[in-house]
Design a protein around this motif. Structure first.
Motif, PDB file in Angstrom:
ATOM      1  N   ALA A 214       0.832  -1.207   0.000  1.00  0.00           N
ATOM      2  CA  ALA A 214       0.000   0.000   0.000  1.00  0.00           C
ATOM      3  C   ALA A 214       0.869   1.260   0.000  1.00  0.00           C
ATOM      4  O   ALA A 214       0.600   2.208  -0.745  1.00  0.00           O
ATOM      5  N   LEU A 215       1.921   1.266   0.805  1.00  0.00           N
ATOM      6  CA  LEU A 215       2.805   2.434   0.840  1.00  0.00           C
ATOM      7  C   LEU A 215       3.546   2.607  -0.484  1.00  0.00           C
ATOM      8  O   LEU A 215       3.766   3.734  -0.933  1.00  0.00           O
ATOM      9  N   LEU A 216       3.906   1.501  -1.112  1.00  0.00           N
ATOM     10  CA  LEU A 216       4.560   1.577  -2.412  1.00  0.00           C
ATOM     11  C   LEU A 216       3.631   2.201  -3.442  1.00  0.00           C
ATOM     12  O   LEU A 216       4.039   3.088  -4.205  1.00  0.00           O
ATOM     13  N   LEU A 217       2.378   1.779  -3.453  1.00  0.00           N
ATOM     14  CA  LEU A 217       1.415   2.346  -4.398  1.00  0.00           C
ATOM     15  C   LEU A 217       1.154   3.816  -4.112  1.00  0.00           C
ATOM     16  O   LEU A 217       1.040   4.627  -5.035  1.00  0.00           O
ATOM     17  N   VAL A 218       1.055   4.176  -2.840  1.00  0.00           N
ATOM     18  CA  VAL A 218       0.856   5.584  -2.485  1.00  0.00           C
ATOM     19  C   VAL A 218       2.043   6.418  -2.963  1.00  0.00           C
ATOM     20  O   VAL A 218       1.877   7.510  -3.497  1.00  0.00           O
ATOM     21  N   GLY A 219       3.245   5.888  -2.794  1.00  0.00           N
ATOM     22  CA  GLY A 219       4.431   6.606  -3.260  1.00  0.00           C
ATOM     23  C   GLY A 219       4.413   6.831  -4.753  1.00  0.00           C
ATOM     24  O   GLY A 219       4.757   7.916  -5.248  1.00  0.00           O
ATOM     25  N   VAL A 220       3.996   5.820  -5.504  1.00  0.00           N
ATOM     26  CA  VAL A 220       3.916   5.962  -6.965  1.00  0.00           C
ATOM     27  C   VAL A 220       2.865   7.002  -7.330  1.00  0.00           C
ATOM     28  O   VAL A 220       3.092   7.852  -8.191  1.00  0.00           O
ATOM     29  N   PHE A 221       1.705   6.946  -6.673  1.00  0.00           N
ATOM     30  CA  PHE A 221       0.648   7.894  -6.987  1.00  0.00           C
ATOM     31  C   PHE A 221       1.029   9.312  -6.590  1.00  0.00           C
ATOM     32  O   PHE A 221       0.671  10.272  -7.268  1.00  0.00           O
ATOM     33  N   VAL A 222       1.759   9.470  -5.496  1.00  0.00           N
ATOM     34  CA  VAL A 222       2.189  10.805  -5.076  1.00  0.00           C
ATOM     35  C   VAL A 222       3.169  11.379  -6.095  1.00  0.00           C
ATOM     36  O   VAL A 222       3.088  12.554  -6.447  1.00  0.00           O
ATOM     37  N   GLU A 223       4.085  10.535  -6.596  1.00  0.00           N
ATOM     38  CA  GLU A 223       5.011  11.000  -7.628  1.00  0.00           C
ATOM     39  C   GLU A 223       4.246  11.410  -8.880  1.00  0.00           C
ATOM     40  O   GLU A 223       4.554  12.415  -9.501  1.00  0.00           O
ATOM     41  N   ALA A 224       3.244  10.631  -9.258  1.00  0.00           N
ATOM     42  CA  ALA A 224       2.419  10.977 -10.417  1.00  0.00           C
ATOM     43  C   ALA A 224       1.667  12.282 -10.151  1.00  0.00           C
ATOM     44  O   ALA A 224       1.539  13.132 -11.049  1.00  0.00           O
ATOM     45  N   ALA A 225       1.182  12.460  -8.924  1.00  0.00           N
ATOM     46  CA  ALA A 225       0.459  13.687  -8.581  1.00  0.00           C
ATOM     47  C   ALA A 225       1.404  14.889  -8.619  1.00  0.00           C
ATOM     48  O   ALA A 225       0.997  15.979  -9.024  1.00  0.00           O
ATOM     49  N   LYS A 226       2.663  14.692  -8.218  1.00  0.00           N
ATOM     50  CA  LYS A 226       3.625  15.792  -8.286  1.00  0.00           C
ATOM     51  C   LYS A 226       3.843  16.228  -9.725  1.00  0.00           C
ATOM     52  O   LYS A 226       3.904  17.416 -10.015  1.00  0.00           O
ATOM     53  N   VAL A 227       3.959  15.266 -10.625  1.00  0.00           N
ATOM     54  CA  VAL A 227       4.143  15.591 -12.040  1.00  0.00           C
ATOM     55  C   VAL A 227       2.927  16.337 -12.556  1.00  0.00           C
ATOM     56  O   VAL A 227       3.050  17.358 -13.252  1.00  0.00           O
ATOM     57  N   LEU A 228       1.738  15.858 -12.216  1.00  0.00           N
ATOM     58  CA  LEU A 228       0.515  16.543 -12.655  1.00  0.00           C
ATOM     59  C   LEU A 228       0.402  17.935 -12.037  1.00  0.00           C
ATOM     60  O   LEU A 228      -0.101  18.862 -12.683  1.00  0.00           O
ATOM     61  N   LEU A 229       0.882  18.093 -10.816  1.00  0.00           N
ATOM     62  CA  LEU A 229       0.867  19.405 -10.176  1.00  0.00           C
ATOM     63  C   LEU A 229       1.755  20.381 -10.945  1.00  0.00           C
ATOM     64  O   LEU A 229       1.360  21.520 -11.195  1.00  0.00           O
ATOM     65  N   TRP A 230       2.945  19.933 -11.343  1.00  0.00           N
ATOM     66  CA  TRP A 230       3.835  20.807 -12.110  1.00  0.00           C
ATOM     67  C   TRP A 230       3.241  21.127 -13.478  1.00  0.00           C
ATOM     68  O   TRP A 230       3.335  22.270 -13.942  1.00  0.00           O
ATOM     69  N   ILE A 231       2.631  20.154 -14.121  1.00  0.00           N
ATOM     70  CA  ILE A 231       1.991  20.411 -15.419  1.00  0.00           C
ATOM     71  C   ILE A 231       0.865  21.416 -15.249  1.00  0.00           C
ATOM     72  O   ILE A 231       0.715  22.355 -16.043  1.00  0.00           O
ATOM     73  N   GLY A 232       0.056  21.262 -14.213  1.00  0.00           N
ATOM     74  CA  GLY A 232      -1.025  22.211 -13.950  1.00  0.00           C
ATOM     75  C   GLY A 232      -0.496  23.604 -13.663  1.00  0.00           C
ATOM     76  O   GLY A 232      -1.063  24.606 -14.116  1.00  0.00           O
ATOM     77  N   LEU A 233       0.617  23.698 -12.937  1.00  0.00           N
ATOM     78  CA  LEU A 233       1.219  24.999 -12.647  1.00  0.00           C
ATOM     79  C   LEU A 233       1.695  25.683 -13.924  1.00  0.00           C
ATOM     80  O   LEU A 233       1.475  26.891 -14.111  1.00  0.00           O
ATOM     81  N   VAL A 234       2.311  24.923 -14.812  1.00  0.00           N
ATOM     82  CA  VAL A 234       2.763  25.483 -16.094  1.00  0.00           C
ATOM     83  C   VAL A 234       1.575  25.965 -16.909  1.00  0.00           C
ATOM     84  O   VAL A 234       1.616  27.055 -17.506  1.00  0.00           O
ATOM     85  N   ILE A 235       0.490  25.190 -16.927  1.00  0.00           N
ATOM     86  CA  ILE A 235      -0.703  25.605 -17.681  1.00  0.00           C
ATOM     87  C   ILE A 235      -1.291  26.882 -17.100  1.00  0.00           C
ATOM     88  O   ILE A 235      -1.706  27.787 -17.845  1.00  0.00           O
ATOM     89  N   VAL A 236      -1.327  27.012 -15.786  1.00  0.00           N
ATOM     90  CA  VAL A 236      -1.845  28.235 -15.156  1.00  0.00           C
ATOM     91  C   VAL A 236      -0.966  29.430 -15.511  1.00  0.00           C
ATOM     92  O   VAL A 236      -1.480  30.514 -15.839  1.00  0.00           O
ATOM     93  N   ILE A 237       0.342  29.256 -15.484  1.00  0.00           N
ATOM     94  CA  ILE A 237       1.252  30.360 -15.830  1.00  0.00           C
ATOM     95  C   ILE A 237       1.056  30.774 -17.282  1.00  0.00           C
ATOM     96  O   ILE A 237       0.992  31.974 -17.590  1.00  0.00           O
ATOM     97  N   VAL A 238       0.934  29.799 -18.183  1.00  0.00           N
ATOM     98  CA  VAL A 238       0.696  30.122 -19.601  1.00  0.00           C
ATOM     99  C   VAL A 238      -0.638  30.841 -19.753  1.00  0.00           C
ATOM    100  O   VAL A 238      -0.745  31.817 -20.523  1.00  0.00           O
ATOM    101  N   ALA A 239      -1.671  30.426 -19.022  1.00  0.00           N
ATOM    102  CA  ALA A 239      -2.981  31.078 -19.104  1.00  0.00           C
ATOM    103  C   ALA A 239      -2.902  32.509 -18.597  1.00  0.00           C
ATOM    104  O   ALA A 239      -3.502  33.423 -19.189  1.00  0.00           O
ATOM    105  N   VAL A 240      -2.158  32.766 -17.523  1.00  0.00           N
ATOM    106  CA  VAL A 240      -2.011  34.136 -16.995  1.00  0.00           C
ATOM    107  C   VAL A 240      -1.263  35.007 -17.995  1.00  0.00           C
ATOM    108  O   VAL A 240      -1.647  36.160 -18.240  1.00  0.00           O
TER     109      VAL A 240
END
Length: 74
Positions: A36-62
């Protein structure tokens, strides 16, 4: 006539002791928690990548919004 040999097992089968059952149960619980902790770690890493992608999209939109404001006022 050949005499049938009887196999002698020096280790008699025994019922599992409470300590053995407890250790096996603990090992299974630790395995499930580890997976379970291994899966959470993988999902958190994926969420971090999506967070950075979302941040870039927000900056481009601004930036696009600011460019539209500047062009409208020019």
């Amino acid at each position: 006539m050949a005499s049938a040999r009887r196999r002698v097992n020096p280790v008699e089968p025994r019922a599992p002791r409470a300590h053995d059952v407890l250790m096996t149960t603990l090992a299974v619980i630790l395995l499930v928690i580890g997976i379970a902790l291994l899966l959470v770690g993988v999902f958190v890493e994926a969420a971090k990548v999506l967070l950075w992608i979302g941040l870039v999209i927000v900056i481009v939109a601004v930036i696009a919004w600011l460019m539209r404001i500047v062009r409208r006022n020019a």
